[in-house]
Write a protein that holds these residues in place. Structure first.
Motif, PDB file in Angstrom:
ATOM      1  N   LYS A  77      48.648 -30.976  26.715  1.00 39.80           N
ATOM      2  CA  LYS A  77      47.946 -29.698  26.816  1.00 39.80           C
ATOM      3  C   LYS A  77      46.479 -29.847  26.434  1.00 39.80           C
ATOM      4  O   LYS A  77      45.596 -29.249  27.042  1.00 39.80           O
ATOM      5  CB  LYS A  77      48.608 -28.659  25.916  1.00 39.80           C
ATOM      6  N   LEU A  78      46.226 -30.674  25.408  1.00 42.26           N
ATOM      7  CA  LEU A  78      44.856 -30.904  24.945  1.00 42.26           C
ATOM      8  C   LEU A  78      44.040 -31.617  26.021  1.00 42.26           C
ATOM      9  O   LEU A  78      42.868 -31.282  26.252  1.00 42.26           O
ATOM     10  CB  LEU A  78      44.868 -31.732  23.663  1.00 42.26           C
ATOM     11  N   LEU A  79      44.660 -32.594  26.701  1.00 43.60           N
ATOM     12  CA  LEU A  79      43.967 -33.294  27.785  1.00 43.60           C
ATOM     13  C   LEU A  79      43.678 -32.345  28.943  1.00 43.60           C
ATOM     14  O   LEU A  79      42.602 -32.403  29.552  1.00 43.60           O
ATOM     15  CB  LEU A  79      44.809 -34.485  28.260  1.00 43.60           C
ATOM     16  N   ASN A  80      44.628 -31.465  29.255  1.00 42.18           N
ATOM     17  CA  ASN A  80      44.397 -30.456  30.296  1.00 42.18           C
ATOM     18  C   ASN A  80      43.232 -29.551  29.929  1.00 42.18           C
ATOM     19  O   ASN A  80      42.368 -29.241  30.758  1.00 42.18           O
ATOM     20  CB  ASN A  80      45.655 -29.604  30.501  1.00 42.18           C
ATOM     21  N   PHE A  81      43.218 -29.118  28.662  1.00 41.32           N
ATOM     22  CA  PHE A  81      42.134 -28.266  28.174  1.00 41.32           C
ATOM     23  C   PHE A  81      40.793 -28.981  28.258  1.00 41.32           C
ATOM     24  O   PHE A  81      39.784 -28.398  28.670  1.00 41.32           O
ATOM     25  CB  PHE A  81      42.430 -27.851  26.726  1.00 41.32           C
ATOM     26  N   SER A  82      40.772 -30.278  27.898  1.00 41.74           N
ATOM     27  CA  SER A  82      39.528 -31.057  27.889  1.00 41.74           C
ATOM     28  C   SER A  82      38.961 -31.247  29.292  1.00 41.74           C
ATOM     29  O   SER A  82      37.774 -30.989  29.521  1.00 41.74           O
ATOM     30  CB  SER A  82      39.772 -32.437  27.262  1.00 41.74           C
ATOM     31  N   PHE A  83      39.813 -31.690  30.218  1.00 42.49           N
ATOM     32  CA  PHE A  83      39.318 -32.091  31.538  1.00 42.49           C
ATOM     33  C   PHE A  83      39.389 -30.976  32.578  1.00 42.49           C
ATOM     34  O   PHE A  83      38.430 -30.748  33.318  1.00 42.49           O
ATOM     35  CB  PHE A  83      40.088 -33.316  32.040  1.00 42.49           C
ATOM     36  N   PRO A 190      40.018 -27.528  15.340  1.00 43.52           N
ATOM     37  CA  PRO A 190      40.518 -28.844  15.774  1.00 43.52           C
ATOM     38  C   PRO A 190      40.613 -28.986  17.289  1.00 43.52           C
ATOM     39  O   PRO A 190      40.301 -30.048  17.847  1.00 43.52           O
ATOM     40  CB  PRO A 190      41.911 -28.932  15.127  1.00 43.52           C
ATOM     41  N   ILE A 191      41.007 -27.899  17.973  1.00 41.36           N
ATOM     42  CA  ILE A 191      41.197 -27.968  19.422  1.00 41.36           C
ATOM     43  C   ILE A 191      39.864 -28.088  20.151  1.00 41.36           C
ATOM     44  O   ILE A 191      39.692 -28.930  21.043  1.00 41.36           O
ATOM     45  CB  ILE A 191      41.987 -26.735  19.921  1.00 41.36           C
ATOM     46  N   ILE A 192      38.895 -27.255  19.770  1.00 38.44           N
ATOM     47  CA  ILE A 192      37.592 -27.330  20.443  1.00 38.44           C
ATOM     48  C   ILE A 192      36.909 -28.662  20.117  1.00 38.44           C
ATOM     49  O   ILE A 192      36.226 -29.246  20.961  1.00 38.44           O
ATOM     50  CB  ILE A 192      36.698 -26.129  20.063  1.00 38.44           C
ATOM     51  N   THR A 193      37.126 -29.173  18.906  1.00 36.55           N
ATOM     52  CA  THR A 193      36.532 -30.457  18.505  1.00 36.55           C
ATOM     53  C   THR A 193      37.031 -31.588  19.381  1.00 36.55           C
ATOM     54  O   THR A 193      36.238 -32.348  19.957  1.00 36.55           O
ATOM     55  CB  THR A 193      36.850 -30.752  17.025  1.00 36.55           C
ATOM     56  N   TRP A 194      38.352 -31.719  19.495  1.00 29.82           N
ATOM     57  CA  TRP A 194      38.901 -32.805  20.318  1.00 29.82           C
ATOM     58  C   TRP A 194      38.626 -32.573  21.805  1.00 29.82           C
ATOM     59  O   TRP A 194      38.397 -33.528  22.554  1.00 29.82           O
ATOM     60  CB  TRP A 194      40.404 -32.948  20.071  1.00 29.82           C
ATOM     61  N   GLY A 195      38.657 -31.310  22.227  1.00 30.15           N
ATOM     62  CA  GLY A 195      38.364 -31.017  23.628  1.00 30.15           C
ATOM     63  C   GLY A 195      36.980 -31.498  24.019  1.00 30.15           C
ATOM     64  O   GLY A 195      36.794 -32.161  25.045  1.00 30.15           O
ATOM     65  N   LEU A 196      35.994 -31.187  23.184  1.00 27.09           N
ATOM     66  CA  LEU A 196      34.614 -31.610  23.454  1.00 27.09           C
ATOM     67  C   LEU A 196      34.472 -33.124  23.394  1.00 27.09           C
ATOM     68  O   LEU A 196      33.823 -33.734  24.251  1.00 27.09           O
ATOM     69  CB  LEU A 196      33.661 -30.961  22.443  1.00 27.09           C
ATOM     70  N   LEU A 197      35.078 -33.739  22.384  1.00 26.66           N
ATOM     71  CA  LEU A 197      34.909 -35.191  22.211  1.00 26.66           C
ATOM     72  C   LEU A 197      35.579 -35.975  23.336  1.00 26.66           C
ATOM     73  O   LEU A 197      34.986 -36.900  23.893  1.00 26.66           O
ATOM     74  CB  LEU A 197      35.461 -35.634  20.860  1.00 26.66           C
ATOM     75  N   ILE A 198      36.812 -35.605  23.666  1.00 26.68           N
ATOM     76  CA  ILE A 198      37.540 -36.336  24.717  1.00 26.68           C
ATOM     77  C   ILE A 198      36.807 -36.237  26.054  1.00 26.68           C
ATOM     78  O   ILE A 198      36.558 -37.247  26.724  1.00 26.68           O
ATOM     79  CB  ILE A 198      38.987 -35.799  24.845  1.00 26.68           C
ATOM     80  N   ALA A 199      36.449 -35.010  26.440  1.00 29.69           N
ATOM     81  CA  ALA A 199      35.717 -34.826  27.698  1.00 29.69           C
ATOM     82  C   ALA A 199      34.354 -35.499  27.620  1.00 29.69           C
ATOM     83  O   ALA A 199      33.904 -36.139  28.585  1.00 29.69           O
ATOM     84  CB  ALA A 199      35.552 -33.337  27.998  1.00 29.69           C
ATOM     85  N   GLY A 200      33.698 -35.379  26.457  1.00 29.10           N
ATOM     86  CA  GLY A 200      32.354 -35.932  26.290  1.00 29.10           C
ATOM     87  C   GLY A 200      32.312 -37.444  26.383  1.00 29.10           C
ATOM     88  O   GLY A 200      31.442 -38.003  27.056  1.00 29.10           O
ATOM     89  N   VAL A 201      33.229 -38.116  25.719  1.00 30.00           N
ATOM     90  CA  VAL A 201      33.249 -39.591  25.735  1.00 30.00           C
ATOM     91  C   VAL A 201      33.435 -40.100  27.160  1.00 30.00           C
ATOM     92  O   VAL A 201      32.733 -41.018  27.612  1.00 30.00           O
ATOM     93  CB  VAL A 201      34.364 -40.126  24.812  1.00 30.00           C
ATOM     94  N   VAL A 202      34.387 -39.494  27.874  1.00 26.42           N
ATOM     95  CA  VAL A 202      34.679 -39.950  29.242  1.00 26.42           C
ATOM     96  C   VAL A 202      33.475 -39.762  30.160  1.00 26.42           C
ATOM     97  O   VAL A 202      33.031 -40.686  30.845  1.00 26.42           O
ATOM     98  CB  VAL A 202      35.918 -39.221  29.807  1.00 26.42           C
ATOM     99  N   VAL A 203      32.910 -38.556  30.173  1.00 24.68           N
ATOM    100  CA  VAL A 203      31.818 -38.283  31.109  1.00 24.68           C
ATOM    101  C   VAL A 203      30.528 -38.982  30.687  1.00 24.68           C
ATOM    102  O   VAL A 203      29.729 -39.404  31.529  1.00 24.68           O
ATOM    103  CB  VAL A 203      31.607 -36.756  31.275  1.00 24.68           C
ATOM    104  N   TYR A 204      30.319 -39.145  29.384  1.00 25.41           N
ATOM    105  CA  TYR A 204      29.093 -39.786  28.868  1.00 25.41           C
ATOM    106  C   TYR A 204      29.005 -41.232  29.343  1.00 25.41           C
ATOM    107  O   TYR A 204      27.959 -41.672  29.847  1.00 25.41           O
ATOM    108  CB  TYR A 204      29.106 -39.722  27.343  1.00 25.41           C
ATOM    109  N   PHE A 205      30.096 -41.967  29.196  1.00 22.94           N
ATOM    110  CA  PHE A 205      30.066 -43.387  29.579  1.00 22.94           C
ATOM    111  C   PHE A 205      30.334 -43.591  31.073  1.00 22.94           C
ATOM    112  O   PHE A 205      29.800 -44.519  31.685  1.00 22.94           O
ATOM    113  CB  PHE A 205      31.057 -44.185  28.727  1.00 22.94           C
TER     114      PHE A 205
END
Length: 295
Positions: A77-83, A190-205
């Motif tokens: 669910k967190l990955l769905n929320f992130s991406f 916690p949810i917004i934190t991981w959502g931003l970081l997961i999406a951010g790391v992937v798109v940043y690199f």
């Protein structure tokens, strides 16, 4: 739902929308005046806001920060929320602006509340409540009025612009829907934190955005800091807390306050003037908030 919870949820949602309004003005400066690549803005705002929030929560609330990873279903669910939620909504909105203009992109994105309402109606096998229908129509009319001034000659929608705009509307609906069960179980931060970081790391690199643009000025840096801190960290935290309290349908309609905030900040920061039509549009959006707040 009690009146105090409703009022608290409305306040948080309005504050989140206000932060987005400021972010939109700062983003417009970066895109149209400084001519900075929208992909670079998207990648850096997500990446650095995620890094900052993980750093803060690892000190203040480490236990809750990692608790979401104890359940495999919630990780999905967190990955769905992130991406499918955060990344699509934020990324495609800036790309829609680049391929159309800010007014057009805003109007198309506000299909999102309609998608959310239809989703929950289908899920609950019910017809929309009259109050919900009226509020959506009133808020959409206000948003269109403020974005276009009834001058539709500027809404020249290219196929690319339409594609990114509709995708941003689905992204808006997705992060509203995907976030609810997670934030109610683990809390918003916690949810917004991981959502931003997961999406951010992937798109940043993935986009190679680890560089500083040419002729990057102090004003550009301050605008980028505003987009990251106010327009991402604060806005999403407050908005998601708002919809946790009052629900995705009501919250998404109240988020139509964003263009009102954008006009105010445009006037204060960029000297953009606004007139009677803008005030009329703002009045319709505020009327939608009043309609939803009545029980």
């Amino acid at each position: 739902m009690g009146q105090s919870t409703m009022k608290k949820g409305i306040v948080f949602t309005l504050l989140g929308a206000t932060c987005w309004g400021l972010s939109g003005v700062l983003g417009e400066y970066l895109l149209n005046i400084s001519k900075i690549d929208p992909v670079w803005i998207i990648a850096n705002r997500l990446f650095f806001s995620g890094i900052a929030m993980v750093s803060i929560l690892s000190i203040k609330d480490k236990h809750n920060l990692v608790r979401v990873f104890s359940d495999k279903k919630d990780i999905l669910k967190l990955l769905n929320f992130s991406f499918l939620g955060l990344l699509i909504c934020q990324g495609t909105y800036f790309l829609a602006i680049k391929n159309t203009n800010a007014g057009t992109a805003t109007v198309i994105q506000y299909i999102g509340p309609v998608i959310i309402m239809l989703y929950y109606c289908a899920l609950g096998r019910r017809w929309p409540l009259p109050r919900e229908v009226i509020a959506i129509l009133v808020s959409l009319f206000g948003a269109v009025l403020m974005a276009t001034h009834f001058d539709f000659s500027e809404l020249n929608i290219s196929p690319q612009g339409l594609f990114w705009g509709v995708l941003s509307a689905f992204g808006l609906a997705s992060y509203n829907i995907f976030s609810l069960s997670l934030t109610q179980k683990y809390g918003v931060m916690p949810i917004i934190t991981w959502g931003l970081l997961i999406a951010g790391v992937v798109v940043y690199f993935a986009t190679g955005s680890n560089y500083i643009p040419e002729n990057f000025t102090l004003i550009d840096f301050l605008c980028m800091a505003g987009v990251t801190i106010v327009g991402t960290m604060l806005s999403f935290s407050m908005y998601l807390e708002g919809i946790r309290l009052i629900g995705a349908v009501t919250g998404s309609i109240i988020s139509c306050f964003e263009p009102i905030a954008a006009i105010i900040f445009s006037f204060l920061l960029l000297g953009t003037t606004f007139g009677g039509i803008d005030l009329l549009g703002a009045g319709f959006i505020l009327l939608a908030v009043v309609i939803l707040s009545k029980r």
